[in-house]
Design an enzyme around this catalytic site. Structure first.
Site, PDB file in Angstrom:
ATOM      1  N   GLU A  92       0.925  -1.191  -0.026  1.00  0.00           N
ATOM      2  CA  GLU A  92       0.077   0.207  -0.155  1.00  0.00           C
ATOM      3  C   GLU A  92       0.876   1.274  -0.085  1.00  0.00           C
ATOM      4  O   GLU A  92       0.554   2.248  -0.720  1.00  0.00           O
ATOM      5  CB  GLU A  92      -0.842  -0.137   1.352  1.00  0.00           C
ATOM      6  CG  GLU A  92      -1.879  -1.165   1.267  1.00  0.00           C
ATOM      7  CD  GLU A  92      -2.845  -1.005   2.556  1.00  0.00           C
ATOM      8  OE1 GLU A  92      -3.829  -0.544   2.126  1.00  0.00           O
ATOM      9  OE2 GLU A  92      -2.400  -1.088   3.677  1.00  0.00           O
ATOM     10  N   LYS A 112     -12.011   4.102   0.773  1.00  0.00           N
ATOM     11  CA  LYS A 112     -10.625   3.432   0.210  1.00  0.00           C
ATOM     12  C   LYS A 112     -11.366   2.111  -0.708  1.00  0.00           C
ATOM     13  O   LYS A 112     -11.479   1.046  -0.201  1.00  0.00           O
ATOM     14  CB  LYS A 112     -10.110   2.747   1.692  1.00  0.00           C
ATOM     15  CG  LYS A 112      -9.005   2.332   1.211  1.00  0.00           C
ATOM     16  CD  LYS A 112      -7.877   1.924   2.608  1.00  0.00           C
ATOM     17  CE  LYS A 112      -6.655   1.419   2.533  1.00  0.00           C
ATOM     18  NZ  LYS A 112      -5.940   1.012   3.414  1.00  0.00           N
TER      19      LYS A 112
END
Length: 129
Positions: A28, A105
């Site tokens: 990420e 997200k």
């Protein structure tokens, strides 16, 4: 309703998009992913309505730029931390009585089919983070 306090007016900015490197996993941070943020600002817009002057209200263009910068800079592990940062910047303007920040997200690292991960925080002026 004599003596009652009028509810504040609301300015909303929806769908501010940016690529952030927030998350607890190494990929990420390395790859980044899209985050989408909605903000809801509570304030009294009557001074601006009376004066017709941008200086008497919150400049939502500036807020959008600040939110975008928060998405794209200074990575954090948790979207809770990002949401608090954004709420704090919204409340930095003394005219803002309250703020709600929603973080989307949609590419969160979840191993089952899903549409979105969403966190909303609501903060009032004068609260400490």
């Amino acid at each position: 309703m004599s003596g009652s306090v009028m509810p504040p007016d609301v300015i909303e900015i929806r769908g501010i998009r940016g690529i952030g490197r927030h998350g607890v996993f190494e990929h990420e941070r390395a790859d980044g992913q899209e985050f989408v943020v909605d903000v809801r600002l509570e304030l009294d817009t009557r001074p601006a309505a009376t004066s017709d002057d941008l200086a008497d209200t919150v400049d939502y263009g500036v807020v959008a730029e600040q939110v975008h910068a928060a998405i794209e800079n200074d990575p954090v592990d948790l979207i809770e931390t990002l949401a608090q940062r954004i709420a704090d910047l919204c409340l930095a303007d003394r005219r803002v009585a309250g703020a709600a920040v929603t973080i989307h997200k949609p590419s969160a690292p979840i191993k089952v089919p899903f549409d979105d991960v969403v966190l909303t925080v609501q903060r009032r002026s004068g609260e400490t983070s």
